[in-house]
Design a protein around this motif. Sequence first.
Motif, PDB file in Angstrom:
ATOM      1  N   ARG A   1       0.831  -1.215   0.000  1.00  0.00           N
ATOM      2  CA  ARG A   1       0.000   0.000   0.000  1.00  0.00           C
ATOM      3  C   ARG A   1       0.863   1.262   0.000  1.00  0.00           C
ATOM      4  NH1 ARG A   1      -3.184  -2.552   3.920  1.00  0.00           N
ATOM      5  NH2 ARG A   1      -2.358  -1.186   5.541  1.00  0.00           N
ATOM      6  N   LEU A   2       2.053   1.166   0.569  1.00  0.00           N
ATOM      7  CA  LEU A   2       2.958   2.315   0.634  1.00  0.00           C
ATOM      8  C   LEU A   2       3.859   2.426  -0.595  1.00  0.00           C
ATOM      9  CD1 LEU A   2       3.913   2.158   4.404  1.00  0.00           C
ATOM     10  CD2 LEU A   2       2.362   3.758   3.283  1.00  0.00           C
ATOM     11  N   GLY A   3       3.660   1.535  -1.575  1.00  0.00           N
ATOM     12  CA  GLY A   3       4.401   1.636  -2.826  1.00  0.00           C
ATOM     13  C   GLY A   3       5.561   0.677  -2.994  1.00  0.00           C
ATOM     14  N   PHE A   4       5.839  -0.140  -2.008  1.00  0.00           N
ATOM     15  CA  PHE A   4       6.909  -1.124  -2.121  1.00  0.00           C
ATOM     16  C   PHE A   4       6.431  -2.280  -3.000  1.00  0.00           C
ATOM     17  CE2 PHE A   4       8.027   1.202   1.626  1.00  0.00           C
ATOM     18  CZ  PHE A   4       9.416   1.190   1.670  1.00  0.00           C
ATOM     19  N   THR A   5       7.345  -2.869  -3.748  1.00  0.00           N
ATOM     20  CA  THR A   5       7.009  -4.038  -4.554  1.00  0.00           C
ATOM     21  C   THR A   5       7.855  -5.223  -4.098  1.00  0.00           C
ATOM     22  OG1 THR A   5       8.628  -3.425  -6.247  1.00  0.00           O
ATOM     23  CG2 THR A   5       6.370  -2.679  -6.584  1.00  0.00           C
ATOM     24  N   ALA A   6       7.262  -6.395  -4.148  1.00  0.00           N
ATOM     25  CA  ALA A   6       7.968  -7.633  -3.805  1.00  0.00           C
ATOM     26  C   ALA A   6       8.760  -8.061  -5.044  1.00  0.00           C
ATOM     27  CB  ALA A   6       6.974  -8.704  -3.377  1.00  0.00           C
TER      28      ALA A   6
END
Length: 150
Positions: free
Chosen positions: A136-141
């Motif tokens: 939700r905060l913009g981090f991607t796995a």
Amino acid sequence: MGDLEIRPAVAEDVPAIVAMLADDPLGAQRESPDDLSPYLAALQRLAEDPHQHLVVAVRDGRVVGTLQLTIIPGLSRRATVRSIIEGVRVHAEERGSGLGTQLIEWAIETSRSEGCRLVQLTSDTSRVDAHRFYERLGFTASHVGFKLQL
């Protein structure tokens, strides 16, 4: 809710930090709140390293959150400076209040001010709620992480 202050951790904060680290099934297995001496020694090492930021979130005089931000200069990615966020914890009574978002936003802004062009973090595979939070905060796995116990 009172005003929130995010500031560097001091020795008096260590019991509250360790209690938050131990306050979940994974942390309960890894942390040892009965003996604070290794944590106090670690705090001293962190305080002496300008690339380390161990902070606490304090509301109404009470430690209610923490995280560690590490700044890493590097050669890869055209000599990109990156940061790593670790040990993010929010006191049980504050979960869902937006405090976690405030802590991560602090870490991102501090990373920018330190010249970082990449912020990364890891999260245990069992922490599904945390994964949704970071996304939700913009981090991607984007990567697979590996660890080796020494």
